[in-house]
Design a protein around this motif. Structure first.
Motif, PDB file in Angstrom:
ATOM      1  N   LEU A   1       0.818  -1.209   0.000  1.00 48.58           N
ATOM      2  CA  LEU A   1       0.000   0.000   0.000  1.00 48.58           C
ATOM      3  C   LEU A   1       0.851   1.258   0.000  1.00 48.58           C
ATOM      4  CD1 LEU A   1      -2.132  -2.154   1.119  1.00 48.58           C
ATOM      5  CD2 LEU A   1      -3.240  -0.168   2.124  1.00 48.58           C
ATOM      6  N   LEU A   2       0.302   2.299  -0.628  1.00 42.34           N
ATOM      7  CA  LEU A   2       0.905   3.617  -0.597  1.00 42.34           C
ATOM      8  C   LEU A   2      -0.051   4.567   0.119  1.00 42.34           C
ATOM      9  CD1 LEU A   2       2.911   5.871  -1.456  1.00 42.34           C
ATOM     10  CD2 LEU A   2       1.616   6.053  -3.603  1.00 42.34           C
ATOM     11  N   VAL A   3       0.432   5.209   1.185  1.00 44.20           N
ATOM     12  CA  VAL A   3      -0.329   6.233   1.885  1.00 44.20           C
ATOM     13  C   VAL A   3       0.296   7.584   1.557  1.00 44.20           C
ATOM     14  CG1 VAL A   3      -1.101   7.113   4.112  1.00 44.20           C
ATOM     15  CG2 VAL A   3      -0.921   4.644   3.747  1.00 44.20           C
ATOM     16  N   ILE A   4      -0.514   8.528   1.092  1.00 44.93           N
ATOM     17  CA  ILE A   4      -0.016   9.843   0.694  1.00 44.93           C
ATOM     18  C   ILE A   4      -0.494  10.877   1.710  1.00 44.93           C
ATOM     19  CG2 ILE A   4      -0.037  11.620  -1.092  1.00 44.93           C
ATOM     20  CD1 ILE A   4      -0.454   9.472  -3.162  1.00 44.93           C
ATOM     21  N   GLY A   5       0.458  11.513   2.371  1.00 42.42           N
ATOM     22  CA  GLY A   5       0.127  12.538   3.353  1.00 42.42           C
ATOM     23  C   GLY A   5       0.604  12.170   4.743  1.00 42.42           C
ATOM     24  N   LEU A   6       1.490  13.004   5.310  1.00 39.76           N
ATOM     25  CA  LEU A   6       2.051  12.724   6.633  1.00 39.76           C
ATOM     26  C   LEU A   6       1.447  13.658   7.666  1.00 39.76           C
ATOM     27  CD1 LEU A   6       3.937  11.102   8.374  1.00 39.76           C
ATOM     28  CD2 LEU A   6       5.830  12.579   7.685  1.00 39.76           C
ATOM     29  N   GLY A   7       0.127  13.586   7.809  1.00 36.52           N
ATOM     30  CA  GLY A   7      -0.537  14.228   8.927  1.00 36.52           C
ATOM     31  C   GLY A   7      -0.825  13.170   9.981  1.00 36.52           C
ATOM     32  N   ASN A   8      -1.638  13.519  10.969  1.00 41.98           N
ATOM     33  CA  ASN A   8      -1.985  12.544  11.999  1.00 41.98           C
ATOM     34  C   ASN A   8      -2.697  11.332  11.413  1.00 41.98           C
ATOM     35  OD1 ASN A   8      -1.190  13.698  14.703  1.00 41.98           O
ATOM     36  ND2 ASN A   8      -2.361  15.418  13.908  1.00 41.98           N
ATOM     37  N   SER A   9      -3.625  11.564  10.468  1.00 39.95           N
ATOM     38  CA  SER A   9      -4.359  10.452   9.871  1.00 39.95           C
ATOM     39  C   SER A   9      -3.432   9.559   9.063  1.00 39.95           C
ATOM     40  CB  SER A   9      -5.488  10.979   8.979  1.00 39.95           C
ATOM     41  OG  SER A   9      -6.448  11.678   9.729  1.00 39.95           O
ATOM     42  N   GLY A  10      -2.574  10.163   8.241  1.00 41.95           N
ATOM     43  CA  GLY A  10      -1.658   9.374   7.417  1.00 41.95           C
ATOM     44  C   GLY A  10      -0.720   8.528   8.251  1.00 41.95           C
ATOM     45  N   ALA A  11      -0.198   9.100   9.333  1.00 47.63           N
ATOM     46  CA  ALA A  11       0.716   8.353  10.197  1.00 47.63           C
ATOM     47  C   ALA A  11      -0.010   7.217  10.913  1.00 47.63           C
ATOM     48  CB  ALA A  11       1.361   9.290  11.213  1.00 47.63           C
ATOM     49  N   ASP A  12      -1.186   7.505  11.482  1.00 46.01           N
ATOM     50  CA  ASP A  12      -1.929   6.476  12.219  1.00 46.01           C
ATOM     51  C   ASP A  12      -2.378   5.339  11.304  1.00 46.01           C
ATOM     52  OD1 ASP A  12      -1.610   7.859  14.560  1.00 46.01           O
ATOM     53  OD2 ASP A  12      -3.608   8.768  14.547  1.00 46.01           O
ATOM     54  N   ILE A  13      -2.863   5.669  10.124  1.00 47.40           N
ATOM     55  CA  ILE A  13      -3.305   4.639   9.182  1.00 47.40           C
ATOM     56  C   ILE A  13      -2.126   3.785   8.732  1.00 47.40           C
ATOM     57  CG2 ILE A  13      -4.208   4.282   6.844  1.00 47.40           C
ATOM     58  CD1 ILE A  13      -6.067   6.659   7.328  1.00 47.40           C
ATOM     59  N   SER A  14      -0.987   4.414   8.465  1.00 43.56           N
ATOM     60  CA  SER A  14       0.198   3.663   8.033  1.00 43.56           C
ATOM     61  C   SER A  14       0.640   2.660   9.083  1.00 43.56           C
ATOM     62  CB  SER A  14       1.343   4.635   7.711  1.00 43.56           C
ATOM     63  OG  SER A  14       1.014   5.479   6.644  1.00 43.56           O
ATOM     64  N   VAL A  15       0.691   3.102  10.341  1.00 44.91           N
ATOM     65  CA  VAL A  15       1.094   2.203  11.430  1.00 44.91           C
ATOM     66  C   VAL A  15       0.075   1.084  11.596  1.00 44.91           C
ATOM     67  CG1 VAL A  15       1.488   2.032  13.910  1.00 44.91           C
ATOM     68  CG2 VAL A  15       2.431   3.964  12.628  1.00 44.91           C
ATOM     69  N   ASP A  16      -1.202   1.421  11.544  1.00 42.99           N
ATOM     70  CA  ASP A  16      -2.264   0.426  11.694  1.00 42.99           C
ATOM     71  C   ASP A  16      -2.169  -0.637  10.600  1.00 42.99           C
ATOM     72  OD1 ASP A  16      -4.527  -0.508  13.121  1.00 42.99           O
ATOM     73  OD2 ASP A  16      -5.860   0.312  11.596  1.00 42.99           O
TER      74      ASP A  16
END
Length: 399
Positions: A38-53
């Motif tokens: 997966l590719l997550v675009i955007g390093l805000g709180n949502s992007g970081a939390d979703i990436s870790v999850d």
């Protein structure tokens, strides 16, 4: 409020991509992405939390950021929550008094002590105070374990892959999640009642549209505080209801517009450009401003003179919403005790295993940091007196 997916689809040829495309708003559970890339675009709180999850169940997560960011811990000094440690009236005063460069240097050094942001591919070009950080305790753990790989901004998409601006590319990408924020508008309100342009929403104190004939509409929670939004929203609602009841009168439209433009220009000077720059506020400053409007801001001088123990905790302790129940409309008799025992309640949830008190724990009944706080107060006032005495211009500080 709509996700920015449609805007993002126009960038980098996303229409070529044959995999799944969603916005972070649509993300609910990681299981559906089991063993995918997966590719997550955007390093805000949502992007970081979703990436870790996602990183616990996927084959690989790539986290793309255009600017990088500073990462703070929700768990702060001595294990207390971040806002308990740092969002105090005392530290807010220091931030206003001290030179911006000094605060930036201290904060960045403290954050890099936990993990070097440059080594982890997260370090931004902007300084700490120039943009809001994100709270992501687990992100560096996921990066060092290799579950999340940091990548630069996307240059273009292919049918099953992505090319980044540094020339690197990743193939066999199964899905792209845009964590790129939202576009704000009010489809359920007549045009002209609330005007939005480039996510700028002119609201007096982030609550009232200034041009209405009567103040019969209040917007609650449409701002981005550096801190918890719930106490801010509560104070907004308390102030708004007093306005609705006719107990508080709003100023003229010109005065309200001047205040709105002043805040917008302040944010433009202080922060690097971002999508939500006009919605950002400092927590302690803004809750005090709202509390003054609602008539519930605690009088520190009165507290120090009549109840020094309470005054000390209100000034040096966390700026909790209970402070705004000490006096004025909505006063609560239990507010004093709640404030003086708040630290005990905070750690109660973590002390599920009884531990025998050590000598150090007994001595900690008197907090040695209190001495440091007192010295800090004297130092701040000494600096201010020095500026006044020598006729020097006080350095501009945009904290």
């Amino acid at each position: 409020m709509l996700p920015g997916t449609e805007r993002d689809r126009q960038n980098g040829g996303i229409e070529k991509f044959k995999g799944k495309i969603i916005h972070s708003r649509e993300y609910k559970h990681p299981e559906k992405f089991q063993d995918q890339r997966l590719l997550v675009i955007g390093l805000g709180n949502s992007g970081a939390d979703i990436s870790v999850d996602l990183s616990h169940v996927t084959m690989q997560v790539f986290l793309s950021t255009r600017t990088g960011t500073w990462v703070v811990n929700r768990v702060s000094d001595d294990g207390y929550p971040l806002d308990v440690v740092h969002f105090t009236r005392f530290k807010n005063l220091l931030h206003h008094m001290l030179p911006t460069a000094l605060v930036n240097m201290w904060a960045e050094k403290k954050l890099n002590t936990r993990f070097n942001h440059e080594n982890y591919g997260i370090k931004p070009q902007h300084r700490f105070l120039s943009r809001y950080p994100i709270a992501a305790d687990d992100l560096p753990n996921a990066i060092i374990a290799g579950r999340v790989l940091m990548k630069p901004n996307v240059k273009e998409f292919t049918e099953r892959g992505v090319v980044f601006e540094d020339g690197s590319r990743e193939e066999n990408v199964d899905a792209v999640i845009f964590a790129t924020g939202y576009s704000y508008f009010f489809s359920f309100i007549e045009d002209g009642v609330i005007k939005t342009r480039n996510n700028q929403i002119p609201l007096y104190k982030f609550v009232f549209p200034p041009h209405l004939e009567k103040p019969t509409l209040a917007i609650i929670g449409l701002l981005q505080p550096l801190g918890a939004i719930m106490p801010v929203s509560e104070l907004q609602a308390r102030w708004a209801t007093r306005v609705f009841k006719g107990l508080v009168t709003l100023p003229s439209e010109d005065t309200m517009m001047a205040d709105i433009m002043k805040k917008i220009k302040y944010n433009e000077r202080r922060y690097v450009p971002s999508q939500n720059i006009s919605l950002q506020v400092q927590y302690v400053d803004h809750v005090d401003e709202l509390a003054s409007l609602a008539g519930v801001k605690p009088n520190l001088l009165h507290l120090f003179l009549t109840d020094p123990q309470l005054g000390w905790e209100v000034f040096f302790g966390p700026c909790s919403s209970t402070q705004f129940r000490l006096m004025g409309p909505g006063k609560w008799e239990g507010a004093r005790n709640a404030i003086l025992t708040q630290r005990e309640r905070i750690v109660k949830a973590t002390k599920t295993r009884a531990v025998q008190s050590s000598v150090d724990s007994v001595r900690a009944t008197w907090d040695p940091s209190l001495f440091v706080k007192v010295i800090g107060c004297f130092a701040v006032f000494a600096v201010m007196l020095a500026y006044l005495s020598f006729g020097l211009k006080e350095p501009e500080n945009d904290f």
